[in-house]
Design an enzyme around this catalytic site. Structure first.
Site, short mmCIF file in Angstrom:
data_model
loop_
_atom_site.label_atom_id
_atom_site.label_comp_id
_atom_site.label_asym_id
_atom_site.label_seq_id
_atom_site.Cartn_x
_atom_site.Cartn_y
_atom_site.Cartn_z
N ASP A 152 0.85 -1.26 0.16
CA ASP A 152 -0.09 -0.11 -0.06
C ASP A 152 0.90 1.38 0.00
O ASP A 152 2.36 1.07 0.44
CB ASP A 152 -0.64 -0.14 1.18
CG ASP A 152 -2.02 -0.82 1.38
OD1 ASP A 152 -2.02 -1.66 0.41
OD2 ASP A 152 -3.01 -0.95 2.04
N HIS A 199 3.81 -2.26 3.10
CA HIS A 199 3.88 -0.92 2.49
C HIS A 199 5.06 -0.78 1.51
O HIS A 199 6.08 -1.19 2.02
CB HIS A 199 3.95 0.09 3.65
CG HIS A 199 2.59 0.16 4.30
ND1 HIS A 199 2.29 -0.55 5.38
CD2 HIS A 199 1.52 0.96 4.09
CE1 HIS A 199 1.31 -0.36 5.64
NE2 HIS A 199 0.68 0.78 4.97
#
Ligand code: ZN
Length: 260
Positions: free
Chosen positions: A68, A212
């Site tokens: 993300d 991430h």
């Protein structure tokens, strides 16, 4: 001494409740909701009729790595290099404002066989917005994706926060709304990569792992994480591959049927 049996029974129940997230691969919060158990009875706990994907097929030893908040000019290329070396394909949930700045990174993600999803336009809490505003956040991402020459095939809400309004807006785009089953990546750089093993232990068949591509320490630990997951016997799939696998199962979600 009958009370002693009750104490034992209560202790057993507490133990089962404690290990339930490990056993089911679901978060504690989700296990405590009545909605989850109703869905489970209906066989909708993997992907709901509204298109919320909670996890992939629990019978297949496949997990999905998802990244993300990118693309990030420093970390995303490093992560892509590692994934290429390891022969792993993943899913990147990009933020619109970053897609606007780094379209070439989105092109590289797609060119290397990974899937791309929308992670809102500006990473604000989507649950504070109206259906129209959420719809527009996705539209703005779609416009940028088209300009970059890539396709966004899924949606993940920032902070994994979603409600009926968000779900309605996402459904209008005919995209699965993708949640995650394994969280707990180190948020700050750590001296060792010990978190990788804790994290890998939480993975089950069909788990969707949240990472991430904006954390340099995640890129540092990624080869070790992939190794740890492979040691546990897992293979890797992108989110659309996971969805396709579910639609081949005995209870394809109506969301997918309407998509055909
Ligand atoms: Zn995010």
């Amino acid at each position: 001494m009958r009370w002693a049996y009750w104490v034992d029974a209560l202790l057993c129940l507490l133990l089962v409740c404690y290990f339930l997230p490990e056993l089911t691969g679901e978060s504690r919060e989700r296990l405590l909701s009545a909605e989850y158990w109703i869905q489970r009875m209906r066989g909708e706990h993997l992907m709901t009729r509204e298109g919320v994907l909670w996890r992939g097929d629990p019978r297949v030893p496949v997990v999905a790595l998802t990244f993300d908040d990118g693309p990030d000019p420093e970390t995303t290329p490093r992560i892509l290099d590692i994934l290429r070396q390891e022969g792993v394909r993943a899913t990147f949930f990009v933020v619109g404002t970053k897609l606007k700045r780094y379209p070439e990174l989105a092109r590289r993600i797609a060119a290397e066989g990974h899937a791309l999803g929308c992670h809102s336009y500006d990473h604000q809490r989507q649950t504070n917005l109206t259906e129209e505003q959420v719809w527009r956040q996705i539209r703005d991402c779609q416009v940028l994706a088209r300009r970059a020459g890539v396709q966004l095939v899924a949606y993940r809400p920032p902070y994994l926060e979603q409600n009926a309004t968000v779900r309605r807006a996402v459904q209008r785009w005919q995209m699965p709304l993708v949640m995650a089953t394994v969280l707990g990546e180190a948020e700050h750089p750590t001296r060792t990569h010990a978190w990788v093993y804790r994290y890998a232990r939480r993975a089950h068949n069909g788990s969707i792992l949240l990472l991430h591509d904006t954390y340099p320490h995640t890129a540092d630990a990624l080869p070790e994480l992939i190794r740890a997951l492979r040691q546990r016997g897992f293979e890797f799939a992108t989110v659309p591959e996971m969805v396709r696998q579910l639609s081949d199962g005995p209870h394809p979600p109506t969301f997918l049927r309407s998509h055909e």
